[in-house]
Design a protein around this motif. Structure first.
Motif, PDB file in Angstrom:
ATOM      1  N   SER A  21       0.844  -1.200   0.000  1.00 56.45           N
ATOM      2  CA  SER A  21       0.000   0.000   0.000  1.00 56.45           C
ATOM      3  C   SER A  21       0.871   1.238   0.000  1.00 56.45           C
ATOM      4  O   SER A  21       1.979   1.227   0.559  1.00 56.45           O
ATOM      5  CB  SER A  21      -0.907   0.021   1.233  1.00 56.45           C
ATOM      6  OG  SER A  21      -1.790  -1.066   1.237  1.00 56.45           O
ATOM      7  N   MET A  34      -0.077   7.186 -10.348  1.00 59.48           N
ATOM      8  CA  MET A  34       0.702   6.563  -9.278  1.00 59.48           C
ATOM      9  C   MET A  34       1.267   5.257  -9.805  1.00 59.48           C
ATOM     10  O   MET A  34       0.685   4.635 -10.713  1.00 59.48           O
ATOM     11  CB  MET A  34      -0.145   6.312  -8.031  1.00 59.48           C
ATOM     12  CG  MET A  34      -0.710   7.590  -7.416  1.00 59.48           C
ATOM     13  SD  MET A  34      -1.513   7.327  -5.826  1.00 59.48           S
ATOM     14  CE  MET A  34      -0.099   7.236  -4.727  1.00 59.48           C
ATOM     15  N   SER A  53      -5.048   8.554 -13.203  1.00 55.89           N
ATOM     16  CA  SER A  53      -6.211   8.999 -12.444  1.00 55.89           C
ATOM     17  C   SER A  53      -7.499   8.470 -13.061  1.00 55.89           C
ATOM     18  O   SER A  53      -8.505   8.312 -12.370  1.00 55.89           O
ATOM     19  CB  SER A  53      -6.243  10.529 -12.386  1.00 55.89           C
ATOM     20  OG  SER A  53      -6.248  11.067 -13.699  1.00 55.89           O
ATOM     21  N   THR A  57      -4.109   1.236 -16.701  1.00 54.03           N
ATOM     22  CA  THR A  57      -2.964   0.577 -16.056  1.00 54.03           C
ATOM     23  C   THR A  57      -1.936   0.127 -17.082  1.00 54.03           C
ATOM     24  O   THR A  57      -2.242  -0.086 -18.256  1.00 54.03           O
ATOM     25  CB  THR A  57      -3.428  -0.639 -15.240  1.00 54.03           C
ATOM     26  OG1 THR A  57      -4.100  -1.556 -16.112  1.00 54.03           O
ATOM     27  CG2 THR A  57      -4.354  -0.219 -14.115  1.00 54.03           C
ATOM     28  N   SER A  70      -4.112  -0.925  -8.188  1.00 55.08           N
ATOM     29  CA  SER A  70      -5.404  -0.246  -8.075  1.00 55.08           C
ATOM     30  C   SER A  70      -5.240   0.996  -7.238  1.00 55.08           C
ATOM     31  O   SER A  70      -4.197   1.194  -6.598  1.00 55.08           O
ATOM     32  CB  SER A  70      -6.443  -1.183  -7.445  1.00 55.08           C
ATOM     33  OG  SER A  70      -6.062  -1.544  -6.133  1.00 55.08           O
ATOM     34  N   ARG A  71      -6.258   1.831  -7.267  1.00 59.35           N
ATOM     35  CA  ARG A  71      -6.262   3.030  -6.434  1.00 59.35           C
ATOM     36  C   ARG A  71      -7.497   2.970  -5.544  1.00 59.35           C
ATOM     37  O   ARG A  71      -8.630   2.957  -6.036  1.00 59.35           O
ATOM     38  CB  ARG A  71      -6.251   4.296  -7.298  1.00 59.35           C
ATOM     39  CG  ARG A  71      -4.905   4.522  -7.969  1.00 59.35           C
ATOM     40  CD  ARG A  71      -4.865   5.754  -8.839  1.00 59.35           C
ATOM     41  NE  ARG A  71      -4.876   6.980  -8.052  1.00 59.35           N
ATOM     42  CZ  ARG A  71      -4.621   8.176  -8.574  1.00 59.35           C
ATOM     43  NH1 ARG A  71      -4.332   8.275  -9.859  1.00 59.35           N
ATOM     44  NH2 ARG A  71      -4.664   9.248  -7.821  1.00 59.35           N
ATOM     45  N   ASP A  72      -7.254   2.939  -4.238  1.00 59.46           N
ATOM     46  CA  ASP A  72      -8.368   2.897  -3.291  1.00 59.46           C
ATOM     47  C   ASP A  72      -9.121   4.216  -3.279  1.00 59.46           C
ATOM     48  O   ASP A  72     -10.332   4.254  -3.118  1.00 59.46           O
ATOM     49  CB  ASP A  72      -7.854   2.600  -1.874  1.00 59.46           C
ATOM     50  CG  ASP A  72      -7.486   1.138  -1.711  1.00 59.46           C
ATOM     51  OD1 ASP A  72      -6.887   0.789  -0.679  1.00 59.46           O
ATOM     52  OD2 ASP A  72      -7.805   0.349  -2.615  1.00 59.46           O
ATOM     53  N   LYS A  75      -5.682   9.323  -3.311  1.00 59.07           N
ATOM     54  CA  LYS A  75      -4.326   9.467  -2.774  1.00 59.07           C
ATOM     55  C   LYS A  75      -3.687   8.152  -2.360  1.00 59.07           C
ATOM     56  O   LYS A  75      -2.603   8.149  -1.796  1.00 59.07           O
ATOM     57  CB  LYS A  75      -4.343  10.427  -1.578  1.00 59.07           C
ATOM     58  CG  LYS A  75      -4.683  11.857  -1.943  1.00 59.07           C
ATOM     59  CD  LYS A  75      -4.568  12.766  -0.736  1.00 59.07           C
ATOM     60  CE  LYS A  75      -4.886  14.215  -1.091  1.00 59.07           C
ATOM     61  NZ  LYS A  75      -4.760  15.112   0.078  1.00 59.07           N
ATOM     62  N   ASN A  76      -4.341   7.041  -2.599  1.00 59.44           N
ATOM     63  CA  ASN A  76      -3.789   5.751  -2.200  1.00 59.44           C
ATOM     64  C   ASN A  76      -3.714   4.801  -3.382  1.00 59.44           C
ATOM     65  O   ASN A  76      -4.611   4.768  -4.226  1.00 59.44           O
ATOM     66  CB  ASN A  76      -4.672   5.087  -1.125  1.00 59.44           C
ATOM     67  CG  ASN A  76      -4.587   5.780   0.210  1.00 59.44           C
ATOM     68  OD1 ASN A  76      -3.895   6.778   0.353  1.00 59.44           O
ATOM     69  ND2 ASN A  76      -5.295   5.253   1.179  1.00 59.44           N
ATOM     70  N   THR A  77      -2.654   4.006  -3.402  1.00 59.44           N
ATOM     71  CA  THR A  77      -2.557   2.965  -4.407  1.00 59.44           C
ATOM     72  C   THR A  77      -2.161   1.663  -3.737  1.00 59.44           C
ATOM     73  O   THR A  77      -1.474   1.664  -2.713  1.00 59.44           O
ATOM     74  CB  THR A  77      -1.562   3.326  -5.516  1.00 59.44           C
ATOM     75  OG1 THR A  77      -1.572   2.294  -6.518  1.00 59.44           O
ATOM     76  CG2 THR A  77      -0.144   3.456  -4.985  1.00 59.44           C
ATOM     77  N   CYS A  94       7.056   3.429  -4.171  1.00 57.88           N
ATOM     78  CA  CYS A  94       5.845   4.068  -4.671  1.00 57.88           C
ATOM     79  C   CYS A  94       6.219   5.387  -5.346  1.00 57.88           C
ATOM     80  O   CYS A  94       7.129   6.093  -4.888  1.00 57.88           O
ATOM     81  CB  CYS A  94       4.898   4.333  -3.507  1.00 57.88           C
ATOM     82  SG  CYS A  94       3.366   5.189  -3.963  1.00 57.88           S
ATOM     83  N   ALA A  96       4.475   8.953  -7.392  1.00 59.70           N
ATOM     84  CA  ALA A  96       3.287   9.726  -7.731  1.00 59.70           C
ATOM     85  C   ALA A  96       3.683  10.922  -8.580  1.00 59.70           C
ATOM     86  O   ALA A  96       4.700  11.577  -8.295  1.00 59.70           O
ATOM     87  CB  ALA A  96       2.563  10.195  -6.480  1.00 59.70           C
TER      88      ALA A  96
END
Length: 120
Positions: A21, A34, A53, A57, A70-72, A75-77, A94, A96
């Motif tokens: 994460s 990301m 965004s 992929t 994936s992106r939750d 701001k999270n991947t 990670c 961004a």
């Protein structure tokens, strides 16, 4: 100050799974993409997977069919890694690409890295 914080690395046996994460924090107007990169000892850092965004992929050939990005939220991947192999052993970073304000240019940010070791 923008920070990317990774979590979820560790030691796993071949064939096992891990979930990485990454959470971005700080002054962020918008994150455009990301991704996850990895670097093994003595090797160059390489792209593992990336997501825009809009949800598009891209994966390295070596991980296609085994890893899922994936992106939750904005701001999270998350990187889900299945059927892990010893050659997946590396430090995973990670990344961004983002704007801090509406008028700023696109900037690249990196997390501190998390170790993934695949070994019996």
């Amino acid at each position: 100050q923008v920070q990317l914080v990774e979590s979820g690395g560790g030691l796993v046996q071949p064939g096992g799974s891990l979930r990485l994460s990454c959470a971005a924090s700080g002054i962020i107007f918008s994150i455009y993409g990301m991704g996850w990169y990895r670097q093994a000892p003595g090797e160059q850092r390489e792209l593992v997977a990336e997501i825009t965004s809009g949800g598009a992929t891209n994966y390295a050939d070596s991980v296609k069919g085994r890893f899922t990005i994936s992106r939750d939220n904005a701001k999270n991947t998350v990187l889900r890694m299945n059927s892990l192999k010893p050659e997946d052993t590396a430090v995973y970073y990670c990344n961004a690409v983002l704007k801090k304000t509406i008028t700023s240019s696109l900037q690249n940010y990196w997390g501190q890295g998390t170790q993934v070791t695949v070994s019996s």
